[in-house]
Design a protein around this motif. Structure first.
Motif, PDB file in Angstrom:
ATOM      1  N   PRO A  16       5.739  -0.958  -9.844  1.00  0.00           N
ATOM      2  CA  PRO A  16       6.126  -2.346 -10.120  1.00  0.00           C
ATOM      3  C   PRO A  16       7.628  -2.532 -10.346  1.00  0.00           C
ATOM      4  O   PRO A  16       8.178  -3.576 -10.001  1.00  0.00           O
ATOM      5  N   GLU A  72       1.186 -10.172 -15.399  1.00  0.00           N
ATOM      6  CA  GLU A  72       0.479  -9.732 -14.195  1.00  0.00           C
ATOM      7  C   GLU A  72      -0.216  -8.408 -14.499  1.00  0.00           C
ATOM      8  O   GLU A  72       0.417  -7.479 -15.005  1.00  0.00           O
ATOM      9  N   GLU A 118      -1.289  -5.379 -12.844  1.00  0.00           N
ATOM     10  CA  GLU A 118      -1.052  -4.662 -11.588  1.00  0.00           C
ATOM     11  C   GLU A 118      -2.228  -3.767 -11.214  1.00  0.00           C
ATOM     12  O   GLU A 118      -2.639  -3.731 -10.069  1.00  0.00           O
TER      13      GLU A 118
END
Length: 183
Positions: A41, A169, A171
């Motif tokens: 990320p 978020e 992931e």
């Protein structure tokens, strides 16, 4: 969020003795693959030569070295192995916290510090296994590590994101990215 009561926690010396047993070497390809779940990320959301902090880097700051290989500037902090607190007075384009947050005894004190380390638009990448339910928790191996004292769920991370005005978020099943808003 699930907390281990203070009376069941290890002392700082006992905790460090456990960490000293970890064999997390830079040359260990399996460990590097494991850490790549947190590095991915960063690579997707931040461009070199951005600056970052590996918060809770442990005795061998392998993730920091991996990110440096990719062209990032990376500082390290760990209360046992890299306790130089001056790195906590700066701001960064990203902060990584891999397999660390579950060890933090006072998350209500640590999360504001983590958020304050972020520049506007910066990301906080946290890697930790998440609680998925009460029944599953009883059978969960992750809770058996005596150095793990806080366990987070998706709802916990969403609450943290809302409370600190971050975007959230998920992931993977063990990596969450929190982004500080630009404005």
């Amino acid at each position: 969020m699930v907390f281990v009561p203070e009376s069941f926690r290890l002392s700082a010396d006992q905790e460090k003795q456990e960490y000293d047993l970890h064999q997390n070497a830079f040359e260990d390809e399996g460990y590097r693959n494991f850490l790549s779940r947190a590095m991915t990320p960063v690579l997707q959301k931040v461009s070199p030569p951005a600056s970052g902090l590996d918060f809770g880097c442990g005795p061998g700051p392998v993730l920091a070295a991996m990110l440096k290989e990719k062209g990032f500037e990376v500082s390290i902090y760990d209360p046992f192995y890299a306790p130089e607190t001056q790195v906590l007075s700066k701001t960064y384009d990203f902060v990584t916290c891999t397999e660390v947050i579950e060890h933090v005894h006072e998350p209500y004190q640590t999360f504001p510090v983590l958020v304050d380390l972020l520049k506007p638009g910066a990301v906080l990448v946290i890697m930790t296994k998440r609680v998925i339910g009460e029944e599953a928790f009883g059978q969960w191996h992750y809770k058996n590590d005596q150095t793990h004292v806080c366990f987070y769920s998706e709802q916990t991370f969403q609450w943290l994101a809302d409370h600190y005005h971050l975007d959230c978020e998920f992931e993977t099943n063990d990596v969450v990215v929190l982004r500080k808003s630009v404005a």
